[in-house]
Motif scaffolding. Structure first.
Motif, PDB file in Angstrom:
ATOM      1  N   THR A  43      -5.880  40.060   7.659  1.00 35.04           N
ATOM      2  CA  THR A  43      -6.892  41.129   7.833  1.00 35.04           C
ATOM      3  C   THR A  43      -8.038  40.631   8.708  1.00 35.04           C
ATOM      4  N   GLN A  44      -8.472  39.368   8.423  1.00 39.90           N
ATOM      5  CA  GLN A  44      -9.546  38.798   9.243  1.00 39.90           C
ATOM      6  C   GLN A  44      -9.116  38.625  10.703  1.00 39.90           C
ATOM      7  N   LYS A  49      -9.156  40.247  16.266  1.00 36.37           N
ATOM      8  CA  LYS A  49      -8.499  40.770  17.469  1.00 36.37           C
ATOM      9  C   LYS A  49      -9.202  42.035  17.978  1.00 36.37           C
ATOM     10  N   THR A  50      -9.565  42.896  17.010  1.00 34.04           N
ATOM     11  CA  THR A  50     -10.275  44.131  17.392  1.00 34.04           C
ATOM     12  C   THR A  50     -11.601  43.805  18.067  1.00 34.04           C
ATOM     13  N   GLU A  51     -12.315  42.839  17.472  1.00 33.28           N
ATOM     14  CA  GLU A  51     -13.586  42.444  18.069  1.00 33.28           C
ATOM     15  C   GLU A  51     -13.376  41.827  19.451  1.00 33.28           C
ATOM     16  N   ILE A  52     -12.292  41.009  19.570  1.00 31.54           N
ATOM     17  CA  ILE A  52     -12.004  40.391  20.864  1.00 31.54           C
ATOM     18  C   ILE A  52     -11.685  41.453  21.903  1.00 31.54           C
ATOM     19  N   CYS A  53     -10.877  42.449  21.521  1.00 31.67           N
ATOM     20  CA  CYS A  53     -10.564  43.547  22.452  1.00 31.67           C
ATOM     21  C   CYS A  53     -11.831  44.289  22.863  1.00 31.67           C
ATOM     22  N   ALA A  54     -12.696  44.542  21.863  1.00 29.38           N
ATOM     23  CA  ALA A  54     -13.946  45.241  22.170  1.00 29.38           C
ATOM     24  C   ALA A  54     -14.799  44.416  23.123  1.00 29.38           C
ATOM     25  N   LEU A  55     -14.851  43.094  22.858  1.00 27.53           N
ATOM     26  CA  LEU A  55     -15.611  42.218  23.750  1.00 27.53           C
ATOM     27  C   LEU A  55     -15.021  42.196  25.149  1.00 27.53           C
ATOM     28  N   GLU A  56     -13.678  42.159  25.232  1.00 30.69           N
ATOM     29  CA  GLU A  56     -13.034  42.162  26.544  1.00 30.69           C
ATOM     30  C   GLU A  56     -13.343  43.452  27.303  1.00 30.69           C
ATOM     31  N   MET A  57     -13.299  44.602  26.606  1.00 37.28           N
ATOM     32  CA  MET A  57     -13.623  45.881  27.234  1.00 37.28           C
ATOM     33  C   MET A  57     -15.077  45.890  27.715  1.00 37.28           C
ATOM     34  N   LYS A  58     -15.966  45.374  26.856  1.00 35.59           N
ATOM     35  CA  LYS A  58     -17.372  45.337  27.232  1.00 35.59           C
ATOM     36  C   LYS A  58     -17.593  44.438  28.442  1.00 35.59           C
ATOM     37  N   MET A  59     -16.893  43.266  28.404  1.00 35.41           N
ATOM     38  CA  MET A  59     -17.022  42.347  29.533  1.00 35.41           C
ATOM     39  C   MET A  59     -16.491  42.980  30.813  1.00 35.41           C
ATOM     40  N   LYS A  60     -15.353  43.707  30.697  1.00 30.55           N
ATOM     41  CA  LYS A  60     -14.796  44.384  31.883  1.00 30.55           C
ATOM     42  C   LYS A  60     -15.763  45.436  32.419  1.00 30.55           C
TER      43      LYS A  60
END
Length: 250
Positions: A43-44, A49-60
């Protein structure tokens, strides 16, 4: 003694059964705990992973935004450089103009080129090929016309070229003629001369059957009749006249 030894042997043989049951229960608890921990970790991990995806989207998004801003800055820099270049060129031109102005101020004025302009005395006089010509508005006799011209420092006109004669025709032509006295005279001897120079008339433009050399027709007029040609007339008739003198060159 033998009974005690037997008892101890029996105790040792029968005693291992009880701990075995305890170990099985313990393993199930451990397994359950591990499965629970594993689920929590999964779960963690999913959350990470969700946070990483969100960070990647934000970085993009930030990278795209930065690239767009960089493009805008580059365009602004290009425009600014162009303006600077234009101003630099204008400044260079201005400096050249200033240098030229300073040079012209410091240089002595150029010597004016000599002019050769024909000047006539007033508005009533017409300049033509170095001649000042006056067309009178009054009608007088030939002798009076001669005196008038002398008063102006001139003489009755000498029409000794076709070019001058054509000039007069253009100025004087009229449907019924526009006769003007000029300086030709024959003194009753049918020998026509220019009065101001006392030279024989060479070039002529007589009308047909003229000069008729009548008894009193001793003075020359130009632009007689519809053909605007020469004629001999009575010197005492009142007619307009043409004066001529050399133009002043200035």
């Amino acid at each position: 003694m033998q009974q005690v030894f037997v008892f101890l042997i029996l105790a040792c043989v029968s005693s291992p059964g009880t701990p075995k049951s305890v170990d099985v229960d313990t393993d199930d608890d451990v397994l359950t705990g591990l499965e629970k921990k594993t689920l929590e970790l999964e779960t963690q991990i999913a959350g990470l992973k969700t946070e990483i995806c969100a960070l990647e989207m934000k970085m993009k998004e930030e990278r795209d935004s930065n690239q767009n801003q960089l493009k805008g800055v580059s365009a602004n820099v290009s425009d600014t450089m162009k303006v600077v270049g234009d101003h630099t060129a204008a400044l260079a031109t201005l400096r050249l103009d200033i240098d030229s102005l300073i040079q012209s101020v410091n240089s002595p004025p150029p010597t004016p080129a000599p002019t050769d302009v024909s000047v006539c005395p007033g508005d009533d006089w017409v300049e033509h090929n170095g001649h000042c010509i006056l067309f009178s508005s009054e009608s007088v006799t030939w002798n009076t016309a001669k005196v008038r011209c002398m008063y102006y420092g001139a003489h009755l006109m000498v029409v000794d070229t076709e070019e001058l004669n054509t000039f007069l025709k253009i100025r004087l032509r009229a449907p019924d003629g526009n006769s003007h006295y000029v300086g030709g005279i024959d003194f009753g001897q049918a020998n026509w001369i220019w009065d101001s120079t006392n030279t024989e008339i060479g070039y002529t433009d007589w009308r047909i059957s003229q000069p008729s050399n009548g008894r009193t027709e001793h003075c020359l007029v130009v632009c007689s009749g519809s053909t605007c040609q020469w004629n001999d007339v009575d010197c005492y008739g009142n007619k307009k006249y043409i004066c001529q003198k050399a133009a002043v060159h200035g």
